[in-house]
Design a protein around this motif. Sequence first.
Motif, mmCIF file in Angstrom:
data_model
loop_
_atom_site.group_PDB
_atom_site.id
_atom_site.type_symbol
_atom_site.label_atom_id
_atom_site.label_comp_id
_atom_site.label_asym_id
_atom_site.label_seq_id
_atom_site.Cartn_x
_atom_site.Cartn_y
_atom_site.Cartn_z
ATOM 1 N N UNK A 66 0.831 -1.203 0.000
ATOM 2 C CA UNK A 66 0.000 0.000 0.000
ATOM 3 C C UNK A 66 0.864 1.251 0.000
ATOM 4 N N UNK A 67 1.866 1.282 0.869
ATOM 5 C CA UNK A 67 2.744 2.453 0.950
ATOM 6 C C UNK A 67 3.498 2.633 -0.371
ATOM 7 N N UNK A 68 3.982 1.533 -0.947
ATOM 8 C CA UNK A 68 4.691 1.620 -2.232
ATOM 9 C C UNK A 68 3.751 2.118 -3.328
ATOM 10 N N UNK A 69 2.491 1.662 -3.267
ATOM 11 C CA UNK A 69 1.520 2.086 -4.274
ATOM 12 C C UNK A 69 1.266 3.584 -4.187
ATOM 13 N N UNK A 70 1.197 4.117 -2.968
ATOM 14 C CA UNK A 70 1.018 5.564 -2.796
ATOM 15 C C UNK A 70 2.196 6.305 -3.412
#
Lengths: 297, 205
Positions: free
Chosen positions: A60-64
């Motif tokens: 999720x953090x990487x996607x952001x």
Amino acid sequence: MASVAEMYDVGWEEMRDKLRKWREDNCRNSEQIVDVGEELISEHASKLGDDIWIIYEQVMIAALDCSRDDLALTCLQELRKQFPDSHRVKRLTGMRLEALERYDEANKHYDAILQDDPTNTAARKRKISILKAQGKSTEAIRELNEYLEQFVGDQEAWHELSELYINEHDYGKAAFCLEELMMINPHNHLYCEQYAEVKYTQGGLENLELSRKYFAQALRLNNRNMRALFGLYMSASHIAASPKVSAKVKKDNMKYAAWAATQINRAYKLAGRGTKENKCSMKTVEEMLESMQITMS
Amino acid sequence: MGEVELSCRAYVKMYLHACLFPRCSINGLLLSSSPTGGTVCVTDCVPLLHSHLPLAPITQLALTQVDVWCSQTQQRIVGYYQANACVSDNSPTPCALKIADKIAEQFDNAVLLMLDGSKMSPDYRVPPIVMYERKDSRWILKDKHTIMLRQWEETRAIASQMIESGDHTLLVDFDSHLDDITKDWTNQKLNTKIEELASPANGNI
């Protein structure tokens, strides 16, 4: 388009292990994490067991970071379902709002966490990140200083503060932060080398001598640190060229500079064995060292 | 003041540099292989840093090395570029002004170029750059009409294509070179790729 598994000929276990390694090393290779993580989640979710939750968080953090809000939302929704009252998930909700530049809403989320749990360091750091993203460096610096009064051993925070000070050209305070970091972590050659760079930038004979000492220390801790090697060469050369130093200091520094120059040349010769392009750097460095010798003597 | 022309190679490498490190401030030097006088033709660039831009030692080192390389290859340093990490802020920082001043000491018509991160998405049709020139010891905004990019559409297409195919990961800046000195900060391989894409034999892109 070929899958990651096909392109790199890996199985799901290797993909999972790679993600773990990146977590442990705290790498910010978000594009790779998204590629590997997305595939892992969509095709092998059932095999991951409880690992899946931490993978959802990581992806999720990487996607952001890659503006993949679709993927981030998917991960976030799974986490919300599984951990409905979690502060950790609330922080992720806040991060998504930050990515969408909805800073006021994000701040509300973090304030809510802090109401419940005033010691929540993650929420405090996110609030400081928002200040940084909005270009409010002075406030970010002030908040970070307050944070560090309470959490004195937080290396990440000290390093962040040193970066903020460097960008504000407040080298004295940046040096102080790096001194704290060196105390907490005396074997880290990067902190020594960054400290030396800050001292060099501050200028003046005393700071140059300090910078030379810390470049040397960085080299002792890691003899392949090229920045430290070049830094040693440049600081020693500048000290030797200064009219204010005694003959002995001049002689000593010329020796240090000469030693550094030899090491630099040797490193580039080794690197130059091979492609033609590298021979170009080697020649450039040789000539540069020669020309600096002429101006220094 | 004078006209400035930005070559495809210089623009593409600057653009790739900014895309390779989207979370950092980046900077680099603008070079010219043309003789002085008349239009300043920026024919190439050398990407320098993506960390600690205001710190002196590595910047000094890079300037010296690029200077030496330029004298070996009949080029000269004619300008400086920077892209700030904060996308909403594209004004020159004090360190940008300082380095640009130093370059201006050696070259009267030096240019300072800021990349505007907010205008770098594929749907923007104009070059995302803001240029400054030196007048009376200050850096002032240059008139847009004195800045030329020949074959802008083609240049823009090449830049996008290279990002799509991941070629920006081939770019080496001076910072990366110091992490691994076998890497070539003159980016010969990338130059060749850009040439191939720009060559008329390639047809329309």
